[in-house]
Write a protein that holds these residues in place. Structure first.
Motif, PDB file in Angstrom:
ATOM      1  N   ALA A  94       0.759  -1.193  -0.173  1.00 22.67           N
ATOM      2  CA  ALA A  94       0.169  -0.110   0.102  1.00 22.67           C
ATOM      3  C   ALA A  94       0.995   1.221  -0.017  1.00 22.67           C
ATOM      4  O   ALA A  94       0.424   2.225  -0.579  1.00 22.67           O
ATOM      5  CB  ALA A  94      -0.764   0.080   1.182  1.00 22.67           C
ATOM      6  N   LEU A  95       1.937   1.070   0.783  1.00 25.03           N
ATOM      7  CA  LEU A  95       2.784   2.309   0.933  1.00 25.03           C
ATOM      8  C   LEU A  95       3.678   2.476  -0.340  1.00 25.03           C
ATOM      9  O   LEU A  95       3.512   3.712  -1.155  1.00 25.03           O
ATOM     10  CB  LEU A  95       3.808   2.221   1.898  1.00 25.03           C
ATOM     11  CG  LEU A  95       4.794   3.297   2.117  1.00 25.03           C
ATOM     12  CD1 LEU A  95       4.161   4.664   2.209  1.00 25.03           C
ATOM     13  CD2 LEU A  95       5.981   2.943   2.937  1.00 25.03           C
TER      14      LEU A  95
ATOM     15  N   ALA B 239       2.369   1.693  -3.517  1.00 26.20           N
ATOM     16  CA  ALA B 239       1.082   2.226  -4.379  1.00 26.20           C
ATOM     17  C   ALA B 239       0.960   3.747  -4.047  1.00 26.20           C
ATOM     18  O   ALA B 239       0.752   4.625  -5.157  1.00 26.20           O
ATOM     19  CB  ALA B 239       0.073   1.485  -4.223  1.00 26.20           C
ATOM     20  N   SER B 240       1.058   4.075  -2.915  1.00 27.54           N
ATOM     21  CA  SER B 240       0.693   5.423  -2.535  1.00 27.54           C
ATOM     22  C   SER B 240       1.843   6.325  -3.020  1.00 27.54           C
ATOM     23  O   SER B 240       1.587   7.571  -3.482  1.00 27.54           O
ATOM     24  CB  SER B 240       0.737   5.585  -0.937  1.00 27.54           C
ATOM     25  OG  SER B 240      -0.460   4.924  -0.365  1.00 27.54           O
ATOM     26  N   ARG B 241       3.149   5.991  -2.797  1.00 24.85           N
ATOM     27  CA  ARG B 241       4.384   6.617  -3.316  1.00 24.85           C
ATOM     28  C   ARG B 241       4.229   6.844  -5.002  1.00 24.85           C
ATOM     29  O   ARG B 241       4.634   7.920  -5.491  1.00 24.85           O
ATOM     30  CB  ARG B 241       5.645   5.890  -2.937  1.00 24.85           C
ATOM     31  CG  ARG B 241       6.080   6.178  -1.502  1.00 24.85           C
ATOM     32  CD  ARG B 241       7.273   5.573  -1.213  1.00 24.85           C
ATOM     33  NE  ARG B 241       7.603   5.733  -0.031  1.00 24.85           N
ATOM     34  CZ  ARG B 241       8.597   4.929   0.919  1.00 24.85           C
ATOM     35  NH1 ARG B 241       9.033   3.828   0.379  1.00 24.85           N
ATOM     36  NH2 ARG B 241       8.804   5.269   2.111  1.00 24.85           N
ATOM     37  N   ARG B 242       3.801   5.726  -5.455  1.00 25.06           N
ATOM     38  CA  ARG B 242       3.850   5.728  -7.099  1.00 25.06           C
ATOM     39  C   ARG B 242       2.749   6.948  -7.442  1.00 25.06           C
ATOM     40  O   ARG B 242       2.917   7.656  -8.531  1.00 25.06           O
ATOM     41  CB  ARG B 242       3.443   4.409  -7.542  1.00 25.06           C
ATOM     42  CG  ARG B 242       4.640   3.474  -7.670  1.00 25.06           C
ATOM     43  CD  ARG B 242       4.175   2.202  -8.649  1.00 25.06           C
ATOM     44  NE  ARG B 242       3.101   1.428  -7.934  1.00 25.06           N
ATOM     45  CZ  ARG B 242       3.261   0.597  -7.279  1.00 25.06           C
ATOM     46  NH1 ARG B 242       4.382   0.257  -6.504  1.00 25.06           N
ATOM     47  NH2 ARG B 242       2.227  -0.018  -6.582  1.00 25.06           N
ATOM     48  N   ALA B 243       1.516   6.818  -6.612  1.00 24.76           N
ATOM     49  CA  ALA B 243       0.501   7.648  -6.923  1.00 24.76           C
ATOM     50  C   ALA B 243       0.917   9.204  -6.667  1.00 24.76           C
ATOM     51  O   ALA B 243       0.556  10.075  -7.603  1.00 24.76           O
ATOM     52  CB  ALA B 243      -0.753   7.493  -6.024  1.00 24.76           C
ATOM     53  N   VAL B 244       1.888   9.553  -5.532  1.00 24.44           N
ATOM     54  CA  VAL B 244       2.177  11.006  -5.449  1.00 24.44           C
ATOM     55  C   VAL B 244       3.192  11.115  -6.290  1.00 24.44           C
ATOM     56  O   VAL B 244       3.351  12.435  -7.056  1.00 24.44           O
ATOM     57  CB  VAL B 244       2.982  10.895  -3.883  1.00 24.44           C
ATOM     58  CG1 VAL B 244       3.777  12.035  -3.798  1.00 24.44           C
ATOM     59  CG2 VAL B 244       1.953  10.541  -3.035  1.00 24.44           C
TER      60      VAL B 244
END
Length: 158
Positions: free
Chosen positions: A141-142, A144-149
């Motif tokens: 999840a982290l 994926a969040s970093r990629r989204a950011v």
């Protein structure tokens, strides 16, 4: 007739029995799948939690039967790594998936420590598998969040 004082032997036997009971209590209390394996890489003992987790009888998890609970994609890799560690006489550590009684696959961190016998040769392994599924999911999840950011930042820069 002969009379022999066996008080010291009885005390030693009681101490061994107490130590064994303490080990079993500890092993069955920990939130981990605990095993003892012999030189043929077969389990000679598993704690009560292992069969409860896997939904298999304890007898089936002895010997090579434990591999039935291991994800099929990892069986050969795990066996090869365990064999290499055993032959080298060094601790084993690897992440692998075990099937839970409900059929779900859960990631575990498995560590095995060699126990040496006479002459220093590895006589057995004592090990534990700790469920790290929540940690694996949090890392995913982290990431994926970093990629989204990063994607959002790139879009803003454009």
């Amino acid at each position: 007739g002969t009379v022999r004082d066996i008080t010291a032997r009885k005390r030693a036997e009681a101490a061994v029995a107490e130590s064994e009971a303490r080990f079993r209590t500890l092993a069955n209390t920990l939130p981990a799948l605990i095993f003892v394996a012999d030189g043929e890489h077969g389990n000679t003992w598993v704690n009560d939690r292992f069969p409860q987790f896997a939904g298999l009888p304890a007898e089936q998890l002895l010997g090579q039967g434990w591999a039935a609970a291991l994800h099929p994609e990892e069986r050969e890799t795990v066996r090869a790594a365990a064999w290499a560690s055993w032959n080298a006489g060094r601790p084993f550590e690897q992440q692998m998936r075990f099937r839970r009684a409900d059929g779900a696959w859960r990631w575990h961190l498995v560590r095995g420590t060699p126990v040496r016998g006479e002459g220093g040769a590895v006589a057995q392994w004592v090990g534990a598998a700790v469920d790290i599924q929540d940690l694996v999911e949090a890392r995913e999840a982290l990431a994926a969040s970093r990629r989204a950011v990063e994607e959002a930042n790139a879009a803003l820069e454009r």
